[in-house]
Structure formats: structure tokens, C-alpha cells
Design a protein around this motif. Structure first.
Motif, PDB file in Angstrom:
ATOM      1  N   SER A 126     -13.672 -29.946  -4.598  1.00  0.00           N
ATOM      2  CA  SER A 126     -13.846 -30.570  -3.287  1.00  0.00           C
ATOM      3  C   SER A 126     -14.823 -29.765  -2.437  1.00  0.00           C
ATOM      4  O   SER A 126     -15.709 -30.322  -1.774  1.00  0.00           O
ATOM      5  CB  SER A 126     -12.493 -30.674  -2.585  1.00  0.00           C
ATOM      6  OG  SER A 126     -12.646 -31.231  -1.302  1.00  0.00           O
ATOM      7  N   ASP A 177     -19.800 -37.232  -7.502  1.00  0.00           N
ATOM      8  CA  ASP A 177     -18.736 -38.134  -7.056  1.00  0.00           C
ATOM      9  C   ASP A 177     -17.726 -38.393  -8.180  1.00  0.00           C
ATOM     10  O   ASP A 177     -16.507 -38.421  -7.947  1.00  0.00           O
ATOM     11  CB  ASP A 177     -19.332 -39.458  -6.573  1.00  0.00           C
ATOM     12  CG  ASP A 177     -20.108 -39.303  -5.281  1.00  0.00           C
ATOM     13  OD1 ASP A 177     -19.878 -38.309  -4.567  1.00  0.00           O
ATOM     14  OD2 ASP A 177     -20.963 -40.180  -4.995  1.00  0.00           O
ATOM     15  N   GLN A 178     -18.218 -38.594  -9.400  1.00  0.00           N
ATOM     16  CA  GLN A 178     -17.328 -38.891 -10.517  1.00  0.00           C
ATOM     17  C   GLN A 178     -16.476 -37.691 -10.889  1.00  0.00           C
ATOM     18  O   GLN A 178     -15.288 -37.835 -11.193  1.00  0.00           O
ATOM     19  CB  GLN A 178     -18.143 -39.366 -11.722  1.00  0.00           C
ATOM     20  CG  GLN A 178     -18.728 -40.755 -11.544  1.00  0.00           C
ATOM     21  CD  GLN A 178     -19.515 -41.211 -12.749  1.00  0.00           C
ATOM     22  OE1 GLN A 178     -19.962 -40.401 -13.559  1.00  0.00           O
ATOM     23  NE2 GLN A 178     -19.714 -42.511 -12.870  1.00  0.00           N
ATOM     24  N   GLU A 181     -13.795 -37.428  -8.299  1.00  0.00           N
ATOM     25  CA  GLU A 181     -12.784 -38.470  -8.440  1.00  0.00           C
ATOM     26  C   GLU A 181     -11.893 -38.219  -9.648  1.00  0.00           C
ATOM     27  O   GLU A 181     -10.679 -38.417  -9.583  1.00  0.00           O
ATOM     28  CB  GLU A 181     -13.444 -39.838  -8.547  1.00  0.00           C
ATOM     29  CG  GLU A 181     -12.431 -40.962  -8.635  1.00  0.00           C
ATOM     30  CD  GLU A 181     -13.044 -42.315  -8.412  1.00  0.00           C
ATOM     31  OE1 GLU A 181     -12.276 -43.258  -8.128  1.00  0.00           O
ATOM     32  OE2 GLU A 181     -14.269 -42.449  -8.510  1.00  0.00           O
ATOM     33  N   LYS A 184      -9.367 -35.712  -8.722  1.00  0.00           N
ATOM     34  CA  LYS A 184      -8.319 -36.277  -7.868  1.00  0.00           C
ATOM     35  C   LYS A 184      -7.342 -37.125  -8.681  1.00  0.00           C
ATOM     36  O   LYS A 184      -6.129 -37.094  -8.449  1.00  0.00           O
ATOM     37  CB  LYS A 184      -8.946 -37.120  -6.762  1.00  0.00           C
ATOM     38  CG  LYS A 184      -9.669 -36.313  -5.686  1.00  0.00           C
ATOM     39  CD  LYS A 184     -10.225 -37.228  -4.617  1.00  0.00           C
ATOM     40  CE  LYS A 184     -10.896 -36.430  -3.509  1.00  0.00           C
ATOM     41  NZ  LYS A 184     -11.470 -37.319  -2.453  1.00  0.00           N
ATOM     42  N   ILE A 185      -7.855 -37.888  -9.639  1.00  0.00           N
ATOM     43  CA  ILE A 185      -6.986 -38.713 -10.472  1.00  0.00           C
ATOM     44  C   ILE A 185      -6.041 -37.845 -11.287  1.00  0.00           C
ATOM     45  O   ILE A 185      -4.838 -38.106 -11.379  1.00  0.00           O
ATOM     46  CB  ILE A 185      -7.828 -39.614 -11.404  1.00  0.00           C
ATOM     47  CG1 ILE A 185      -8.588 -40.659 -10.579  1.00  0.00           C
ATOM     48  CG2 ILE A 185      -6.945 -40.306 -12.431  1.00  0.00           C
ATOM     49  CD1 ILE A 185      -9.560 -41.482 -11.394  1.00  0.00           C
ATOM     50  N   ILE A 190      -5.094 -39.880  -5.837  1.00  0.00           N
ATOM     51  CA  ILE A 190      -5.745 -41.110  -5.397  1.00  0.00           C
ATOM     52  C   ILE A 190      -4.679 -42.104  -4.948  1.00  0.00           C
ATOM     53  O   ILE A 190      -3.582 -42.158  -5.502  1.00  0.00           O
ATOM     54  CB  ILE A 190      -6.631 -41.725  -6.505  1.00  0.00           C
ATOM     55  CG1 ILE A 190      -5.771 -42.208  -7.685  1.00  0.00           C
ATOM     56  CG2 ILE A 190      -7.673 -40.753  -6.979  1.00  0.00           C
ATOM     57  CD1 ILE A 190      -6.532 -43.088  -8.637  1.00  0.00           C
ATOM     58  N   ARG A 239      -9.768 -50.821  -6.818  1.00  0.00           N
ATOM     59  CA  ARG A 239      -9.764 -50.054  -8.067  1.00  0.00           C
ATOM     60  C   ARG A 239     -10.061 -50.948  -9.271  1.00  0.00           C
ATOM     61  O   ARG A 239     -10.735 -50.528 -10.217  1.00  0.00           O
ATOM     62  CB  ARG A 239      -8.420 -49.340  -8.244  1.00  0.00           C
ATOM     63  CG  ARG A 239      -8.170 -48.238  -7.237  1.00  0.00           C
ATOM     64  CD  ARG A 239      -9.213 -47.145  -7.355  1.00  0.00           C
ATOM     65  NE  ARG A 239      -9.010 -46.087  -6.379  1.00  0.00           N
ATOM     66  CZ  ARG A 239      -9.794 -45.007  -6.286  1.00  0.00           C
ATOM     67  NH1 ARG A 239     -10.816 -44.865  -7.092  1.00  0.00           N
ATOM     68  NH2 ARG A 239      -9.559 -44.092  -5.365  1.00  0.00           N
ATOM     69  N   GLN A 242     -13.661 -51.529  -9.422  1.00  0.00           N
ATOM     70  CA  GLN A 242     -14.307 -50.315  -9.937  1.00  0.00           C
ATOM     71  C   GLN A 242     -14.280 -50.281 -11.463  1.00  0.00           C
ATOM     72  O   GLN A 242     -15.286 -49.968 -12.109  1.00  0.00           O
ATOM     73  CB  GLN A 242     -13.595 -49.075  -9.369  1.00  0.00           C
ATOM     74  CG  GLN A 242     -14.189 -47.756  -9.847  1.00  0.00           C
ATOM     75  CD  GLN A 242     -13.447 -46.560  -9.274  1.00  0.00           C
ATOM     76  OE1 GLN A 242     -12.526 -46.701  -8.464  1.00  0.00           O
ATOM     77  NE2 GLN A 242     -13.837 -45.370  -9.704  1.00  0.00           N
ATOM     78  N   ILE A 315     -12.500 -42.195 -16.326  1.00  0.00           N
ATOM     79  CA  ILE A 315     -11.972 -42.621 -15.033  1.00  0.00           C
ATOM     80  C   ILE A 315     -11.381 -44.028 -15.134  1.00  0.00           C
ATOM     81  O   ILE A 315     -10.287 -44.302 -14.618  1.00  0.00           O
ATOM     82  CB  ILE A 315     -13.069 -42.560 -13.959  1.00  0.00           C
ATOM     83  CG1 ILE A 315     -13.483 -41.102 -13.709  1.00  0.00           C
ATOM     84  CG2 ILE A 315     -12.600 -43.214 -12.664  1.00  0.00           C
ATOM     85  CD1 ILE A 315     -14.645 -40.945 -12.756  1.00  0.00           C
TER      86      ILE A 315
END
Length: 364
Positions: A126, A177-178, A181, A184-185, A190, A239, A242, A315
Motif C-alpha cells: 500500500s 494496481d493489480q 488488489e 488486498k484479496i 476487499i 466485481r 471486473q 485476481i
């Protein structure tokens, strides 16, 4: 020698004689039954049994005896062995309990360390995301200014260089960004908002997102979901868009020039809607199938001209599972691939409501 409860009277023909005797006081004892002598060469024994006469007509010609002999010393030794066995068993149980507790303690400590490391990784990513985005956005911003400056237009060579800056910077920004993410997943950070969602609305949004790239690559998108029939899903709309748009984007990216991408769906028996994305691309070699959902693995295309980070499918898989769905694929090299996602139908959905799904979704 002394005896007790020994019946030595003659017995009637064909009748059984029950013998119960305790013999003590000597190495040899004797029980006389029907004129026969049964010798026992034990000290301090208990004899119990049944003796039957063998008849030859009206004359007893012999006996059949079934005797159970119990030696008190043997019983004592057996009891000691059983006690020892019980003690050994108890000791082994205690040892295994200690080992199990130690293993549980070690696993708990390892889990706590892993959680701490995962939290530290998320915090680091982050922080790094912010530190990398700020200068990268500045680079992209100045490159865009150079590209759009009409007062001092760029020559062809300069424009080509600026294009490289914009493409490389955009790709790097997407990678940042990926990675963030994905972190976070994995950390379960998320937010998932499950609601009633119109499937056709999702498909329309996804096609709109990739249509421009498909037109640039001369790829035709065939939408087999359009029509009056709709499905009411129980999912997170953002989502799911996405995930499906990522499948469509990959189908366009790894397709042949002039190829096609087909979007379709069908209801499965387990109240799931299967969304399918089929392409006419190069396919995936069979020995690479098991690596498809591994992060940063581009299945041997790292040195190719097609841009990518190798994280998108990882992802998509994890998001699909958090939507209580499943993801899978079939692929034949040099023929093409078909990816599918199963998403739960809403509890209130029924085929009779297909024409009113969008109104139902908006009402919720």
C-alpha cells in the motif's frame, strides 16, 4: 490332597456328570469318575467340566470329557501382564498428547507469523503503491502534455518516443494496481456487496469496456446473450463486471488478427448461470493448463509483444470464489479457448420472470 464338590457316584446311562473340583496341596491330584482316573500334574488348579459316558449298547465303554483347567498362578501372571499393557498404553497416550499439543502450538505460532507477514506485506504494498503512483502519474501527465501541445507539435520520432512513455507508464500503473488488489484479496480486505443484478446489464457494460480494443485489433465480438431473456443474479455487480471484462479482454488480446470472441450464457442445473467467453486464438498448451491461475505466470509469453502482468486470471479466480462462484476453462492449442464463470442465480429468479429481470433488479 483335598477335593470338594466331586461327584463320584455311578451315573445313569446317557446322562451327563457335571464336575466342579478344587484340587490343592500337591503336585498330582486325581479325580475318579465312573472308574476312570484323570490325572492332573498341576498345583493349585480349578477344574470345571462336563463328562459324558460312551455307551456300547447298555454298557458304558468310555467317557467323553470337556474340562476347563484354570491355574491361579497363570491367572495372576496374566493379570500382571494386562496391568503392564494398560500402563504402557497410558504412557503412549500421554506421549502422543504432548506431541499433539506441541504440534498445535507450532502451527498456531506459524499461522500467527504468516498473518503478521501478510499484514506487513499489505502495508508495504500500500505504501509503495502510493510512492510509485505519484511520480508515475507525473510522468504520464507530462507525456500527455507533450502529445497534445499544438503550439509545438512533435515530429514523428518524438511522437513515437512519447507513445512508448505512455504505453509503458500505463502498463506499469496497471501492474501496481493489480499487485495492490491481489494483496488486498489475499488479506480478505476487499468489500463484496451481494445484491440482485441483471445479467444483461453486466454483459452490456463488459462489452462496452473492451469494444474499442477489439476494433483496434480487428476482432469481432459476437454477443449471444442479447435478446428478451434475462437472468437475475445474486452477486456483486462491480466485481462481476471486473471478472467478465478481464476474460473478454484476454480473449481479444490473445486472439488472431480478424478473429472472433463469443459471449454466451446458459443456466446450469444447480441454480448457477454459466457465463462463457470463447475465442479463436492460439490456445493454451496442455502442459501449461495447471499454471494458468498462478500469479505472474504468463505461460511462456513473457518475451512476446503482448502486454500483460500475469495477475489478471489470479485476481479473477479469487474474486469469483468470493462471489460463491467457480471459474474454469477448456483450451486446445492452435484452435482457441473457452473460459467460463458460474455465478449464483438470485433466490427470487424463475424463468417466468426473465422479461422483468431489470425492473426487479432496479427495485431492489
Amino acid at each position: 490332597m483335598t477335593t470338594s464338590n466331586v461327584t463320584t457316584r455311578p451315573i445313569d446311562q446317557g446322562k451327563a456328570l457335571v464336575v466342579s473340583a478344587l484340587v490343592t496341596g500337591g503336585l498330582f491330584g486325581a479325580i475318579s469318575v465312573i472308574g476312570q482316573t484323570l490325572n492332573q500334574g498341576f498345583d493349585n488348579i480349578r477344574i470345571q467340566g462336563v463328562i459324558m459316558p460312551m455307551l456300547m449298547g447298555a454298557v458304558a465303554g468310555g467317557i467323553i470329557a470337556y474340562l476347563v483347567v484354570k491355574n491361579r498362578r497363570l491367572l495372576t501372571d496374566q493379570l500382571d501382564l494386562e496391568r503392564q499393557h494398560s500402563a504402557d498404553l497410558s504412557r503412549r497416550v500421554d506421549e502422543q498428547t504432548v506431541e499433539l499439543r506441541s504440534e498445535v502450538t507450532e502451527r498456531t505460532a506459524a499461522q500467527q507469523q504468516a498473518e503478521a507477514a501478510n499484514k506487513a506485506k499489505s502495508e508495504f504494498l500500500s505504501s509503495m503503491s502510493h510512492e510509485l503512483r505519484t511520480p508515475l502519474n507525473a510522468v504520464l501527465g507530462f507525456a500527455q502534455l507533450l502529445e497534445q501541445d499544438k503550439s509545438r507539435p512533435l515530429d514523428d520520432k518524438q511522437r513515437e518516443s512519447v507513445d512508448y512513455i505512455l504505453k509503458g507508464g500505463t502498463l506499469l500503473l496497471e501492474l501496481i494496481d493489480q499487485v495492490l488488489e491481489l494483496s488486498k484479496i489475499e488479506a480478505g480486505e476487499i468489500a463484496i456487496n451481494i445484491e440482485a443484478v441483471s445479467a444483461l446489464t453486466v454483459f452490456d457494460n463488459c462489452i462496452a469496456l473492451v469494444q474499442g480494443k477489439a476494433d483496434q485489433n480487428n476482432i469481432a465480438i459476437i454477443d449471444q446473450t442479447s435478446g428478451p431473456d434475462d437472468y437475475l443474479l445474486s452477486t456483486d455487480r462491480v466485481r462481476l463486471i471486473q471478472v467478465v471484462s478481464n476474460l473478454l479482454s484476454n480473449a481479444v488480446k490473445y486472439n488472431r488478427p480478424g478473429g472472433t470472441v463469443t459471449l454466451s450464457c446458459r443456466q446450469m442445473p444447480n441454480r448457477m448461470l454459466r457465463i462463457l467467453v470463447a475465442d479463436t486464438g492460439l490456445g493454451i498448451p496442455s502442459d501449461k493448463h495447471c499454471d494458468l491461475f498462478k500469479p505472474f505466470d504468463r505461460l511462456g509469453r513473457e518475451a512476446g509483444t503482448i502486454e500483460g502482468s500475469g495477475i489478471g486470471m489470479t485476481i479473477s479466480k479469487q474474486i469469483t470464489e468470493q462471489l460463491s462462484g467457480q471459474i474454469g476453462f477448456e483450451s486446445v492449442e492452435d484452435v482457441g479457448s473457452t473460459f467460463w464463470v458460474d455465478i449464483p442465480l438470485n433466490d427470487k429468479y424463475s424463468p417466468s420472470l426473465q422479461n422483468n429481470v431489470r425492473q426487479l433488479a432496479q427495485a431492489r
